[in-house]
Design a protein around this motif. Structure first.
Motif, PDB file in Angstrom:
ATOM      1  N   ARG A  89       0.810  -1.223   0.000  1.00 29.98           N
ATOM      2  CA  ARG A  89       0.000   0.000   0.000  1.00 29.98           C
ATOM      3  C   ARG A  89       0.843   1.272   0.000  1.00 29.98           C
ATOM      4  O   ARG A  89       0.324   2.350  -0.269  1.00 29.98           O
ATOM      5  N   TYR A  90       2.142   1.138   0.346  1.00 30.38           N
ATOM      6  CA  TYR A  90       3.008   2.324   0.369  1.00 30.38           C
ATOM      7  C   TYR A  90       3.665   2.576  -0.982  1.00 30.38           C
ATOM      8  O   TYR A  90       4.393   3.533  -1.153  1.00 30.38           O
ATOM      9  N   GLU A  91       3.375   1.678  -1.909  1.00 27.02           N
ATOM     10  CA  GLU A  91       4.019   1.747  -3.220  1.00 27.02           C
ATOM     11  C   GLU A  91       3.756   3.088  -3.906  1.00 27.02           C
ATOM     12  O   GLU A  91       4.637   3.644  -4.540  1.00 27.02           O
ATOM     13  N   ARG A  92       2.522   3.601  -3.738  1.00 28.27           N
ATOM     14  CA  ARG A  92       2.190   4.859  -4.420  1.00 28.27           C
ATOM     15  C   ARG A  92       3.098   6.013  -3.978  1.00 28.27           C
ATOM     16  O   ARG A  92       3.315   6.956  -4.709  1.00 28.27           O
ATOM     17  N   PHE A  93       3.655   5.917  -2.728  1.00 29.91           N
ATOM     18  CA  PHE A  93       4.529   6.984  -2.251  1.00 29.91           C
ATOM     19  C   PHE A  93       5.823   7.026  -3.040  1.00 29.91           C
ATOM     20  O   PHE A  93       6.295   8.072  -3.425  1.00 29.91           O
ATOM     21  N   TRP A  94       6.424   5.860  -3.243  1.00 30.32           N
ATOM     22  CA  TRP A  94       7.665   5.905  -4.007  1.00 30.32           C
ATOM     23  C   TRP A  94       7.405   6.090  -5.491  1.00 30.32           C
ATOM     24  O   TRP A  94       8.221   6.701  -6.174  1.00 30.32           O
ATOM     25  N   LEU A  98       8.994   9.169  -7.590  1.00 28.79           N
ATOM     26  CA  LEU A  98       9.624   8.954  -8.896  1.00 28.79           C
ATOM     27  C   LEU A  98       9.006   9.867  -9.944  1.00 28.79           C
ATOM     28  O   LEU A  98       9.701  10.470 -10.741  1.00 28.79           O
TER      29      LEU A  98
END
Lengths: 117, 117
Positions: A89-94, A98
């Motif tokens: 769920r934290y993927e959207r942050f990185w 990017l």
């Protein structure tokens, strides 16, 4: 029965140690191994390896099976799936960071081109 | 400088606690929050919350910034990316198990169809 939060606690706790991560990585390549095969690359003594295997087994990350005098250790990757889903769920942050970097790089490139004209 | 293995140690260790995971999940929704906002849903006292924030900060998972009397906490998801990448290599194990299940389900279906004819 162990609930979701307790399973995550155990999985993450099992993964905090580099030796335990190395044992799992070893099992990733060969699927199963004997205890002496698993202990071989490490400088620590066999009882220390056995303790790490206890932690991994209680987290459900390995299975141990005895046949005669050999204990075969096998990977059970399933609990890591839940841990990965939690992290997912934290993927959207990185991804967002990017994206921001890409935008910055592109506008810097445009500015350079403008000054070059 | 903290190396790759030490970073993984700290990230996984920070994630072993359900309160710390809940703090991260809270920050996932709101991007940043004050310490009292973060502490509010928990039954534990403020000093206990502060200790959890120390662990999260030393793992590089949050930033704390003071402006006047308010401390703003912000999520830094980046270290979780490395942890997720580490877990990622085990994905083929659960994909394989899923593939096997699909094959089993399909052959069971075919067998049922054959007996129905």
């Amino acid at each position: 029965m162990v609930n979701y939060q307790e399973r995550l606690d155990r999985t993450f706790a099992a993964l905090t140690d580099p030796t335990r991560r190395a044992i799992l990585a070893r099992l990733e390549h060969s699927d199963s191994a004997s205890i002496s095969e698993l202990a071989e690359p490490f400088e620590i003594k066999l009882p220390a390896v056995m303790k790490h295997l206890d932690v991994l087994e209680s987290a459900g990350l390995i299975n141990r099976k005895k046949s005669g005098r050999t204990v075969t250790v096998r990977l059970r990757a399933q609990p890591m799936r839940e841990a990965m889903a939690w992290l997912h769920r934290y993927e959207r942050f990185w991804s967002t960071s990017l994206d921001r970097l890409t935008v910055l790089a592109e506008s810097a490139e445009k500015a350079t081109r403008r000054t070059e004209r």
